[in-house]
Design a protein around this motif. Structure first.
Motif, PDB file in Angstrom:
ATOM      1  N   LEU A 151      -2.116 -17.512  16.844  1.00  0.00           N
ATOM      2  CA  LEU A 151      -1.252 -17.283  15.688  1.00  0.00           C
ATOM      3  C   LEU A 151      -1.892 -16.832  14.629  1.00  0.00           C
ATOM      4  CD1 LEU A 151       1.086 -20.077  16.571  1.00  0.00           C
ATOM      5  CD2 LEU A 151       1.467 -17.890  17.246  1.00  0.00           C
ATOM      6  N   GLY A 152      -2.834 -17.854  14.236  1.00  0.00           N
ATOM      7  CA  GLY A 152      -3.398 -17.535  12.753  1.00  0.00           C
ATOM      8  C   GLY A 152      -4.096 -15.969  12.733  1.00  0.00           C
ATOM      9  N   ILE A 153      -4.860 -15.536  13.829  1.00  0.00           N
ATOM     10  CA  ILE A 153      -5.645 -14.311  13.827  1.00  0.00           C
ATOM     11  C   ILE A 153      -4.215 -13.042  13.504  1.00  0.00           C
ATOM     12  CG2 ILE A 153      -6.695 -12.567  15.063  1.00  0.00           C
ATOM     13  CD1 ILE A 153      -8.387 -14.898  15.753  1.00  0.00           C
ATOM     14  N   ILE A 154      -3.120 -13.473  14.228  1.00  0.00           N
ATOM     15  CA  ILE A 154      -2.448 -12.274  14.322  1.00  0.00           C
ATOM     16  C   ILE A 154      -1.764 -12.034  12.889  1.00  0.00           C
ATOM     17  CG2 ILE A 154       0.166 -11.561  15.114  1.00  0.00           C
ATOM     18  CD1 ILE A 154      -1.004 -12.805  17.695  1.00  0.00           C
ATOM     19  N   THR A 160      -3.349 -18.679   7.564  1.00  0.00           N
ATOM     20  CA  THR A 160      -2.863 -17.333   7.310  1.00  0.00           C
ATOM     21  C   THR A 160      -3.284 -16.949   6.169  1.00  0.00           C
ATOM     22  OG1 THR A 160      -1.240 -17.677   9.084  1.00  0.00           O
ATOM     23  CG2 THR A 160      -0.989 -15.734   7.604  1.00  0.00           C
ATOM     24  N   PHE A 161      -2.882 -17.667   5.028  1.00  0.00           N
ATOM     25  CA  PHE A 161      -2.720 -16.991   3.689  1.00  0.00           C
ATOM     26  C   PHE A 161      -4.356 -17.191   3.209  1.00  0.00           C
ATOM     27  CE2 PHE A 161       1.607 -17.788   3.689  1.00  0.00           C
ATOM     28  CZ  PHE A 161       2.104 -16.663   3.385  1.00  0.00           C
ATOM     29  N   TYR A 162      -5.072 -18.079   3.597  1.00  0.00           N
ATOM     30  CA  TYR A 162      -6.268 -18.171   3.097  1.00  0.00           C
ATOM     31  C   TYR A 162      -7.341 -16.999   3.835  1.00  0.00           C
ATOM     32  CZ  TYR A 162     -11.166 -20.269   2.229  1.00  0.00           C
ATOM     33  OH  TYR A 162     -12.303 -20.673   1.838  1.00  0.00           O
ATOM     34  N   THR A 163      -7.303 -17.006   5.069  1.00  0.00           N
ATOM     35  CA  THR A 163      -7.894 -16.022   5.595  1.00  0.00           C
ATOM     36  C   THR A 163      -7.393 -14.282   5.512  1.00  0.00           C
ATOM     37  OG1 THR A 163      -8.163 -17.601   7.612  1.00  0.00           O
ATOM     38  CG2 THR A 163      -9.107 -15.278   8.027  1.00  0.00           C
ATOM     39  N   THR A 205     -14.187  -9.256  11.753  1.00  0.00           N
ATOM     40  CA  THR A 205     -14.696 -10.022  12.850  1.00  0.00           C
ATOM     41  C   THR A 205     -15.129 -11.349  12.534  1.00  0.00           C
ATOM     42  OG1 THR A 205     -15.373  -8.222  13.811  1.00  0.00           O
ATOM     43  CG2 THR A 205     -16.089  -9.867  14.866  1.00  0.00           C
ATOM     44  N   SER A 206     -15.708 -11.366  11.267  1.00  0.00           N
ATOM     45  CA  SER A 206     -16.216 -12.669  10.846  1.00  0.00           C
ATOM     46  C   SER A 206     -15.191 -13.779  10.433  1.00  0.00           C
ATOM     47  CB  SER A 206     -17.516 -12.383  10.176  1.00  0.00           C
ATOM     48  OG  SER A 206     -17.190 -11.759   8.940  1.00  0.00           O
ATOM     49  N   GLN A 207     -14.180 -12.806   9.708  1.00  0.00           N
ATOM     50  CA  GLN A 207     -12.895 -13.723   9.467  1.00  0.00           C
ATOM     51  C   GLN A 207     -12.381 -14.240  10.466  1.00  0.00           C
ATOM     52  OE1 GLN A 207     -12.744 -14.646   6.209  1.00  0.00           O
ATOM     53  NE2 GLN A 207     -14.485 -13.123   5.589  1.00  0.00           N
ATOM     54  N   TYR A 208     -12.192 -13.519  11.539  1.00  0.00           N
ATOM     55  CA  TYR A 208     -11.696 -14.251  12.880  1.00  0.00           C
ATOM     56  C   TYR A 208     -12.210 -15.468  13.392  1.00  0.00           C
ATOM     57  CZ  TYR A 208      -8.795  -9.894  13.075  1.00  0.00           C
ATOM     58  OH  TYR A 208      -7.703  -8.949  13.296  1.00  0.00           O
ATOM     59  N   LEU A 209     -13.638 -15.304  13.086  1.00  0.00           N
ATOM     60  CA  LEU A 209     -14.556 -16.447  13.485  1.00  0.00           C
ATOM     61  C   LEU A 209     -14.277 -17.297  12.582  1.00  0.00           C
ATOM     62  CD1 LEU A 209     -17.712 -14.613  14.749  1.00  0.00           C
ATOM     63  CD2 LEU A 209     -16.204 -15.435  16.176  1.00  0.00           C
ATOM     64  N   ASN A 210     -14.150 -17.090  11.569  1.00  0.00           N
ATOM     65  CA  ASN A 210     -13.866 -18.313  10.528  1.00  0.00           C
ATOM     66  C   ASN A 210     -12.813 -18.938  10.706  1.00  0.00           C
ATOM     67  OD1 ASN A 210     -16.263 -18.170   9.127  1.00  0.00           O
ATOM     68  ND2 ASN A 210     -15.584 -16.540   7.498  1.00  0.00           N
ATOM     69  N   LEU A 211     -11.593 -18.109  10.983  1.00  0.00           N
ATOM     70  CA  LEU A 211     -10.507 -18.644  10.987  1.00  0.00           C
ATOM     71  C   LEU A 211     -10.219 -19.877  12.462  1.00  0.00           C
ATOM     72  CD1 LEU A 211      -7.011 -16.843  10.725  1.00  0.00           C
ATOM     73  CD2 LEU A 211      -7.447 -18.417  12.658  1.00  0.00           C
ATOM     74  N   THR A 212     -10.919 -19.124  13.380  1.00  0.00           N
ATOM     75  CA  THR A 212     -11.170 -20.259  14.500  1.00  0.00           C
ATOM     76  C   THR A 212     -11.982 -21.328  14.253  1.00  0.00           C
ATOM     77  OG1 THR A 212     -11.274 -18.278  15.750  1.00  0.00           O
ATOM     78  CG2 THR A 212     -11.667 -20.123  16.957  1.00  0.00           C
ATOM     79  N   LYS A 213     -13.127 -21.306  13.481  1.00  0.00           N
ATOM     80  CA  LYS A 213     -13.631 -22.475  13.186  1.00  0.00           C
ATOM     81  C   LYS A 213     -12.896 -23.358  11.987  1.00  0.00           C
ATOM     82  CE  LYS A 213     -17.389 -19.983  12.208  1.00  0.00           C
ATOM     83  NZ  LYS A 213     -18.725 -19.709  11.306  1.00  0.00           N
ATOM     84  N   ASN A 214     -12.215 -22.711  11.210  1.00  0.00           N
ATOM     85  CA  ASN A 214     -11.471 -23.691  10.127  1.00  0.00           C
ATOM     86  C   ASN A 214     -10.381 -24.269  10.770  1.00  0.00           C
ATOM     87  OD1 ASN A 214     -13.104 -23.102   8.104  1.00  0.00           O
ATOM     88  ND2 ASN A 214     -12.013 -21.012   7.472  1.00  0.00           N
TER      89      ASN A 214
END
Lengths: 398, 428
Positions: A102-105, A274-277, A328-337
């Motif tokens: 959800l967050g990535i989209i 969502t807003f942070y990433t 890409t690295s933001q997607y990874l960050n979101l998942t980790k965050n």
């Protein structure tokens, strides 16, 4: 005349031989590393024995005995009376994946919108986008999650005085409840129509591309895709006599019955992530668009392309090359965050498995290892997918 | 009869039409150039009209500046309760650090700022003294000031100190000789040993101050300690890891470095902190105990090092191969090659990257509140759950958000300034 070469060089000292030195250094490092690991393992064994903990994964089969999530938000049908720590693990994993997807989209959409707004020539729009990006980027995510949860969502009215949106959607300090779709017989055809739409669009796009390459004629691919993917299923839906009902939530006593409930924890985590990433992606998008040389835009104008076409045909495709790796690295960050869920009690894997299960069983090494393994796997999968995509958009050089 | 009109002088230039100049022209060109721009402008004005008055009202007009508990705040006004911040200011800044020792972290910070100014801004003199001091001397001074002496009785006796001083002098001498004879390894070992000895002596001697307990550290003080120690450990360790990752002649070292960097980078910080919290005590031999702050520092520093390694690697990759080859052909060995040729160039390129990593780390310090360390965020949370100040979460959060924002925003501005300064290519 021949030149006589005399081997006056003395044999080099073994210590100055790079090959020997490399091997020696590695041997030293390996010995140090192995002895360090052995030291840790022996310490751990002693400590575990003293604490009376036996290492191993048997605990996964034991009944967990706690309810890791609220009954209204139970994606894996967790049953407190019989489910084990392994089920806790699955529940956490599903919830982590849910918030990550959800967050990535959403973050991608927010990021692209604000990245483009940030380049607007309207100084007011530009300022608003900059204020959002700078404000959100420079405040810790954890604080933002807490603000959304404790400051915004928990400040909403209680269940009995829920904010009523057209008698369909209700919002209160515990959850957002919306009508849930009930699929009746025949809805399967709509799904099939949707899939057919996607496949047809794919082939249509290939055909249109080929035709444009050979004849130069353009094809309105966007509108035909819209028609195929959205219009066609709607037609099928209508043709089938709308085999779809809605389970509308109703206030009964102290709670809502029916509908689908989205807990405040999920909403807060989703909004904050969502807003942070999104703010980071916006900066990446802006940098990507700025990275396309101005000459490209000028050349497109010289060819007579209109600004919109210039953007979609010339600037965006080139900008994507720059944008994809950092995003890409933001997607990874979101998942980790998403692991920060533990701060507000969203039942993700860190919260329920590494938090509660670890506290109950004391199996620190196994549980932390498993959790880290999950994140490692997710990270690898996302970067593999994005590497594949990056290869597609990357510049093909000689 | 008609008379021909012949103009004999130039007509003076007309000013541009009124709609194209001045405020009106600017508005037409920027805010109302197209219909969607006009719409956006109007929407933004409307939103500002909706949002700004309540914000000003909350922060200033109906805010309460003096209060003894939340009831007084609620009674006096509906806005922010700055009285709480006023009453709990020391908690927000120092946690439970003893009030009579406040001067110590204050002095540490002042020394840092004074020493940092010449490093940050080229126009100020003294960069050549301040930069080495910040890297070599400052960590020891900061530790001695904030922490006070650490229990290491053998170091504190006169003989112990004499031995350490002798060792220190010997190491410095060795370092110097090493440099002269280009015996790089000796020089490196000498300087490193000197640094560690200085550090240990300072830590054990502690400037003769009273020791403080680490579990009393809190608030902004703890946040800054975590960030400071994180960066101080991460930078050298990150450089080593980055070099190890590129050491293609030593595949085993390369593998270990890649493994460490990639594993740490692909797991969330919170799991690293959990690991430090729960697994580190298991790894330690019996009797050796780390307190909470120390454990968090270990986890946080390792995490920071992995990220720093990737930033430094970017810089190393940007150095053309010719530079390495030229250094080799001059006969420089690996250590001198790195110290004189490669690292100065590589680190200069990645200074903006280092600063932005540091901003990220600074924000990430807030995660230690999850494992129960009383950093700025946890102090804020404790404030509005305190019986005297119930329900003031908005005030507490806004206050610390402003603190975080000011620190991070000024660092990011500085990093942009650096980028502009270091960017010598063509600009549009």
């Amino acid at each position: 005349m021949t030149i006589e070469t005399v081997d006056t060089q003395p044999k080099p000292n073994l210590l100055n031989d790079p090959k020997f030195r490399a091997i020696a250094a590695q041997i030293v490092v390996v010995v140090l590393f192995v002895s360090f690991v052995a030291y840790i393992i022996s310490n751990t064994a002693v400590n575990l024995e003293k604490l009376g903990i036996k290492a191993g994964f048997e605990f996964l089969g034991l009944q967990a005995g706690f309810m890791p999530t609220s009954p209204n938000f139970n994606l894996t049908d967790f049953d407190v009376n019989k489910d084990t720590h392994m089920d806790v693990f699955w529940l956490g994993l599903v919830n982590t994946l849910l918030i990550a997807v959800l967050g990535i989209i959403a973050a991608t959409i927010v990021g692209f919108v604000f990245g483009v707004l940030r380049l607007s020539k309207n100084p007011l729009v530009n300022f608003v986008a900059a204020a959002y990006i700078e404000g959100v980027r420079n405040i810790p995510l954890l604080l933002q999650i807490l603000v959304w949860y404790f400051g915004v969502l928990l400040a909403l009215p209680i269940v009995k005085q829920s904010i009523n949106m057209g008698d369909l959607v209700f919002l209160n300090n515990r959850y957002l409840v919306a009508p849930a779709p009930i699929f009746e017989d025949g809805f399967g055809f709509v799904t099939i129509a949707f899939i057919i739409g996607i496949v047809a669009t794919f082939f249509l796009a290939r055909w249109a591309h080929k035709r444009q390459d050979t004849t130069g004629q353009q094809f309105p691919i966007f509108y035909s895709a819209l028609g195929l993917i959205i219009g066609f299923p709607i037609l099928v839906l209508l043709a089938m006599g709308v085999p779809l009902n809605w389970n509308i939530p109703e206030l009964k006593g102290f709670n809502f019955v029916g509908g689908v409930q989205i807990t405040s924890q999920l909403t807060a985590l989703f909004l904050a992530l969502t807003f942070y990433t999104g703010s980071f992606i916006a900066e990446n998008v802006r940098a990507g668009i700025l990275a396309v040389s101005h000459g490209q835009t000028e050349a497109a104008y010289a060819l007579g392309l209109r600004p919109n076409r210039t953007m979609s045909l010339i600037v965006i495709p080139q900008a994507m090359r720059v944008v994809v790796p950092p995003v890409t690295s933001q997607y990874l960050n979101l998942t980790k965050n998403s692991s920060l869920a533990i701060a507000i009690g969203y039942p993700d894997i860190v919260n329920v498995f590494m938090g509660i299960s670890l506290n109950q069983t004391g199996k620190a090494i196994e549980i932390i290892g498993m959790t880290m393994g999950v994140y490692l796997t997710i990270s690898l999968l996302i970067s593999m997918f994005m590497n594949w995509y990056n290869k597609r958009v990357a510049l093909v050089e000689r | 009869m008609s008379k021909a009109f012949v103009r004999t002088e130039f007509h003076p230039d007309l000013p541009p039409p009124a709609s194209e100049r001045g405020v009106v022209g600017w508005l037409r060109h920027n805010l109302f150039s197209t219909w969607y721009n006009s719409l956006a402008t109007l929407v933004i004005f409307y939103l500002a009209y909706l949002a700004i008055p309540p914000i000003i009202d909350w922060t200033l007009i109906s805010a309460v500046w003096e209060a003894n508990d939340y009831k007084e705040c609620k009674a006096a006004g509906s806005g922010a309760c700055w009285g709480m911040i006023d009453k709990r200011f020391n908690l927000f800044m120092y946690g439970f650090y003893k009030a009579e020792h406040f001067w110590r972290p204050n002095l540490t910070l002042i020394i840092f700022i004074v020493a940092m100014l010449p490093v940050l801004f080229d126009k100020l003199p003294g960069k050549n003294i301040c930069a080495p001091f910040l890297i070599l001397g400052y960590p020891a001074v900061a530790l001695a000031l904030i922490r006070g002496p650490i229990e290491m009785s053998s170091f504190q006796s006169p003989i112990g100190i004499a031995v350490w001083v002798a060792l220190f002098a010997g190491s410095v001498f060795m370092g110097h000789r090493g440099a002269k004879t280009a015996n790089a390894v000796m020089s490196g070992i000498g300087y490193t040993a000197a640094y560690f000895i200085l550090f240990i002596v300072f830590a054990s001697w502690g400037l003769g101050l009273e020791p403080t307990e680490t579990d009393t550290y809190g608030g902004l003080l703890l946040t800054l300690i975590l960030a400071g120690v994180g960066i101080a450990v991460a930078l050298p360790l990150g450089i080593l890891l980055a070099l190890g990752r590129r050491a293609s002649s030593m595949p085993i070292i390369q593998m270990l470095c890649i493994g460490f960097i990639e594993i740490i980078r692909s797991v969330p910080l919170i799991s690293v902190l959990f690991m430090a919290q729960f697994m580190l005590p298991l790894f330690m031999p019996e009797g050796m105990k780390f307190d909470n702050v120390m454990r968090a520092l270990v986890g946080f520093s390792l995490f920071a090092a992995a990220y720093m390694a990737e930033v430094v690697r970017g810089g190393l990759q940007a150095i053309p191969k010719g530079q390495f080859e030229a250094a080799d052909s001059l006969g420089l060995n690996f250590y001198l090659n790195m110290r004189l040729i490669v690292l100065p160039q590589a680190l200069k390129i990645v200074i903006p990257g280092i600063v932005s990593t540091f901003i990220g780390l600074f924000k990430d310090t807030s995660l230690v509140s999850i494992i129960g360390l009383a950093d700025l965020l946890l102090v804020a949370k404790q404030s509005y759950t305190d019986a005297n100040w119930l329900g003031l979460e908005h005030t507490a959060y806004v206050y610390i958000a402003v603190i975080y924002f000011c620190i991070c925003f000024s660092m990011s501005r500085y990093s942009m300034y650096l980028e502009r300064k270091l960017h010598t290519g063509h600009k549009r």
